[in-house]
Design an enzyme around this catalytic site. Structure first.
Site, mmCIF file in Angstrom:
data_model
loop_
_atom_site.group_PDB
_atom_site.id
_atom_site.type_symbol
_atom_site.label_atom_id
_atom_site.label_comp_id
_atom_site.label_asym_id
_atom_site.label_seq_id
_atom_site.Cartn_x
_atom_site.Cartn_y
_atom_site.Cartn_z
ATOM 1 N N ALA A 62 17.486 -49.059 -28.774
ATOM 2 C CA ALA A 62 18.922 -48.804 -28.904
ATOM 3 C C ALA A 62 19.240 -48.753 -30.393
ATOM 4 O O ALA A 62 18.494 -49.288 -31.223
ATOM 5 C CB ALA A 62 19.702 -49.919 -28.229
ATOM 6 N N GLY A 105 15.165 -50.564 -25.983
ATOM 7 C CA GLY A 105 15.800 -49.684 -24.992
ATOM 8 C C GLY A 105 14.981 -48.443 -24.706
ATOM 9 O O GLY A 105 15.121 -47.838 -23.641
ATOM 10 N N GLU A 108 12.447 -49.627 -22.252
ATOM 11 C CA GLU A 108 13.140 -49.797 -20.967
ATOM 12 C C GLU A 108 13.371 -48.451 -20.281
ATOM 13 O O GLU A 108 13.327 -48.358 -19.058
ATOM 14 C CB GLU A 108 14.457 -50.541 -21.190
ATOM 15 C CG GLU A 108 14.195 -51.995 -21.585
ATOM 16 C CD GLU A 108 15.445 -52.735 -21.995
ATOM 17 O OE1 GLU A 108 16.147 -52.255 -22.908
ATOM 18 O OE2 GLU A 108 15.731 -53.786 -21.392
ATOM 19 N N GLU A 128 13.359 -56.932 -29.370
ATOM 20 C CA GLU A 128 14.720 -57.480 -29.379
ATOM 21 C C GLU A 128 14.817 -58.883 -29.968
ATOM 22 O O GLU A 128 15.742 -59.178 -30.733
ATOM 23 C CB GLU A 128 15.305 -57.488 -27.949
ATOM 24 C CG GLU A 128 15.759 -56.121 -27.456
ATOM 25 C CD GLU A 128 14.664 -55.303 -26.781
ATOM 26 O OE1 GLU A 128 13.467 -55.615 -26.963
ATOM 27 O OE2 GLU A 128 15.021 -54.337 -26.079
HETATM 28 N N1 DAK Z 1 18.212 -48.007 -34.447
HETATM 29 C C1 DAK Z 1 18.746 -47.319 -35.471
HETATM 30 N N2 DAK Z 1 18.008 -46.665 -36.378
HETATM 31 C C2 DAK Z 1 16.676 -46.731 -36.250
HETATM 32 C C3 DAK Z 1 16.051 -47.433 -35.202
HETATM 33 C C4 DAK Z 1 16.887 -48.110 -34.266
HETATM 34 N N3 DAK Z 1 16.399 -48.743 -33.207
HETATM 35 N N4 DAK Z 1 14.711 -47.329 -35.371
HETATM 36 C C5 DAK Z 1 14.525 -46.577 -36.445
HETATM 37 N N5 DAK Z 1 15.694 -46.211 -36.997
HETATM 38 C C6 DAK Z 1 15.922 -45.401 -38.200
HETATM 39 C C7 DAK Z 1 15.638 -46.194 -39.448
HETATM 40 O O1 DAK Z 1 16.738 -47.001 -39.776
HETATM 41 C C8 DAK Z 1 15.396 -45.086 -40.436
HETATM 42 O O2 DAK Z 1 16.637 -44.520 -40.808
HETATM 43 P P1 DAK Z 1 17.058 -44.432 -42.382
HETATM 44 O O3 DAK Z 1 16.946 -45.799 -42.901
HETATM 45 O O4 DAK Z 1 16.043 -43.496 -42.955
HETATM 46 O O5 DAK Z 1 18.426 -43.872 -42.332
HETATM 47 C C9 DAK Z 1 14.671 -44.031 -39.598
HETATM 48 O O6 DAK Z 1 14.981 -44.342 -38.245
HETATM 49 C C10 DAK Z 1 13.174 -44.094 -39.763
HETATM 50 O O7 DAK Z 1 12.778 -45.425 -39.523
HETATM 51 P P2 DAK Z 1 11.876 -46.268 -40.537
HETATM 52 O O8 DAK Z 1 12.046 -45.813 -41.932
HETATM 53 O O9 DAK Z 1 12.123 -47.710 -40.252
HETATM 54 O O10 DAK Z 1 10.435 -45.831 -40.037
HETATM 55 P P3 DAK Z 1 9.098 -46.663 -40.123
HETATM 56 O O11 DAK Z 1 8.038 -45.722 -39.697
HETATM 57 O O12 DAK Z 1 8.952 -47.359 -41.435
HETATM 58 O O13 DAK Z 1 9.222 -47.805 -39.019
HETATM 59 C C11 DAK Z 1 9.763 -48.672 -36.807
HETATM 60 C C12 DAK Z 1 9.272 -47.457 -37.660
HETATM 61 C C13 DAK Z 1 9.927 -48.181 -35.382
HETATM 62 C C14 DAK Z 1 8.709 -49.767 -36.851
HETATM 63 C C15 DAK Z 1 11.097 -49.191 -37.410
HETATM 64 O O14 DAK Z 1 11.961 -48.078 -37.558
HETATM 65 C C16 DAK Z 1 11.748 -50.208 -36.544
HETATM 66 O O15 DAK Z 1 11.352 -51.370 -36.503
HETATM 67 N N6 DAK Z 1 12.805 -49.783 -35.812
HETATM 68 C C17 DAK Z 1 13.577 -50.691 -34.971
HETATM 69 C C18 DAK Z 1 12.862 -50.937 -33.680
HETATM 70 C C19 DAK Z 1 13.628 -51.915 -32.802
HETATM 71 O O16 DAK Z 1 13.826 -53.072 -33.183
HETATM 72 N N7 DAK Z 1 14.015 -51.465 -31.645
HETATM 73 C C20 DAK Z 1 14.752 -52.273 -30.680
HETATM 74 C C21 DAK Z 1 16.229 -52.105 -30.914
HETATM 75 S S1 DAK Z 1 17.180 -53.232 -29.962
HETATM 76 C C22 DAK Z 1 21.474 -53.998 -23.768
HETATM 77 C C23 DAK Z 1 21.168 -52.649 -23.796
HETATM 78 C C24 DAK Z 1 20.127 -52.196 -24.621
HETATM 79 C C25 DAK Z 1 19.427 -53.102 -25.402
HETATM 80 C C26 DAK Z 1 19.729 -54.433 -25.339
HETATM 81 C C27 DAK Z 1 20.762 -54.896 -24.532
HETATM 82 N N8 DAK Z 1 22.590 -54.443 -22.975
HETATM 83 C C28 DAK Z 1 23.497 -53.543 -22.380
HETATM 84 C C29 DAK Z 1 22.709 -55.833 -22.665
HETATM 85 C C30 DAK Z 1 18.411 -52.599 -26.296
HETATM 86 C C31 DAK Z 1 18.172 -53.153 -27.494
HETATM 87 C C32 DAK Z 1 17.249 -52.518 -28.436
HETATM 88 O O17 DAK Z 1 16.598 -51.548 -28.145
#
Ligand code: DAK
Length: 255
Positions: A62, A105, A108, A128
């Site tokens: 997400a 997400g 998921e 998360e």
């Molecule tokens: N959200 C927003 N932007 C993201 C993103 C994300 N999840 N993942 C990557 N990006 C963006 C980065 O910010 C970056 O943008 P700029 O900074 O260039 O503007 C661009 O994509 C490229 O990413 P990186 O520069 O970070 O690329 P790397 O290759 O260095 O790293 C990475 C890739 C996948 C390891 C890293 O981007 C990363 O850790 N991303 C976050 C992954 C993450 O934590 N995902 C989980 C998110 S939380 C719910 C519903 C849904 C959910 C929960 C509850 N309810 C209704 C209760 C879901 C929650 C989640 O999914």
């Protein structure tokens, strides 16, 4: 602007997210677009199989940037489950074709599919807890059912992503192929499924899903027998068996 596309040809629909600048991170707008397209798939009798595939990265979760400043009410905007549940309720088989990151997400979303195919460099997980939240779009329910509670808890408690070979070993994905073969492999499988008796395929998906929810095995087998017998009212059962006896390929009519 549309960030989700649906392309359908020869009975196979392909749903894709197109937000490469954020590694296909999912926001409200994208999930709303997805929702509308899933309704289209559900209403289209010609679709035999849905493939979910996005180029390079399945989805890195997400959108954290959109979520960061939310209060409790605002966080509810991220309720992706109604849409994800619609995918699980599709009557036709679904395949997630996973390249790159499938996180949070995004993982998921992959779990809503019946079958997952991954590229060698896929990375899958639930990060998360590293952000101070936990999976909230079905991951806490679907992951334990698929890979068992202990392995799902390990993934969810640590937030560590796993690679494709490990995902294969624990049954999170059905198979692993070269990265550039992921979509092709999913399409090949979808086409194979699309050739089978469509009424039987839809019905057996429902029977399997009902069996998984049914704690009483005997009751499960009763549902199976009842639904199985209903197929003998269909054209496709007559055609399938006639074709066998006539030593030719069946021409199913989805009825
Ligand atoms: N959200 C927003 N932007 C993201 C993103 C994300 N999840 N993942 C990557 N990006 C963006 C980065 O910010 C970056 O943008 P700029 O900074 O260039 O503007 C661009 O994509 C490229 O990413 P990186 O520069 O970070 O690329 P790397 O290759 O260095 O790293 C990475 C890739 C996948 C390891 C890293 O981007 C990363 O850790 N991303 C976050 C992954 C993450 O934590 N995902 C989980 C998110 S939380 C719910 C519903 C849904 C959910 C929960 C509850 N309810 C209704 C209760 C879901 C929650 C989640 O999914």
């Amino acid at each position: 602007m549309a960030q989700v596309t649906l392309k359908a040809a020869e009975g196979i629909a392909v749903l894709s997210v197109d937000r490469p600048e954020a590694l296909n991170a999912l926001n409200r707008e994208i999930v709303d677009q997805m929702d509308e397209l899933i309704d289209q798939v559900a209403a289209d009798d010609s679709v035999r199989c849905l493939v979910i595939h996005s180029d390079k990265n399945f989805a890195a979760g997400a959108d954290i940037k959109a979520m960061a400043e939310c209060d409790e009410e605002g966080a509810k905007v991220f309720a992706f489950s109604p849409t994800y549940n619609k995918i699980t309720k599709l009557s036709v088989p679904t395949i997630a074709a996973i390249e790159g990151y499938a996180l949070g997400g995004g993982m998921e979303l992959a779990l809503t599919a019946d079958i997952r195919i991954a590229g060698k460099s896929a990375k899958m997980g639930f990060p998360e807890v590293t952000l101070g939240i936990f999976p909230g779009a079905g991951g806490t329910i679907r992951a334990p059912k698929l890979i068992g509670p202990a392995l799902a808890k390990e993934m969810i408690f640590t937030g560590d992503a796993i690679k494709a070979d490990r995902a294969l070993a624990i049954g999170l994905v059905n198979r692993v192929v070269e990265d550039d073969q992921v979509l092709e492999e999913a399409m090949k499988l979808a086409k194979r499924i699309a050739k089978r008796g469509p009424v039987a395929v839809r019905m057996v998906k429902d029977v399997i899903n009902r069996g998984l929810e049914e704690p009483d095995v005997i009751k499960g087998t009763e549902i199976e027998a009842e639904q199985w017998a209903k197929l003998f009212n269909t054209y496709d059962q007559k055609e399938g068996m006639k074709a066998f006896m006539e030593k030719r390929k069946p021409t199913f009519q989805n009825r």
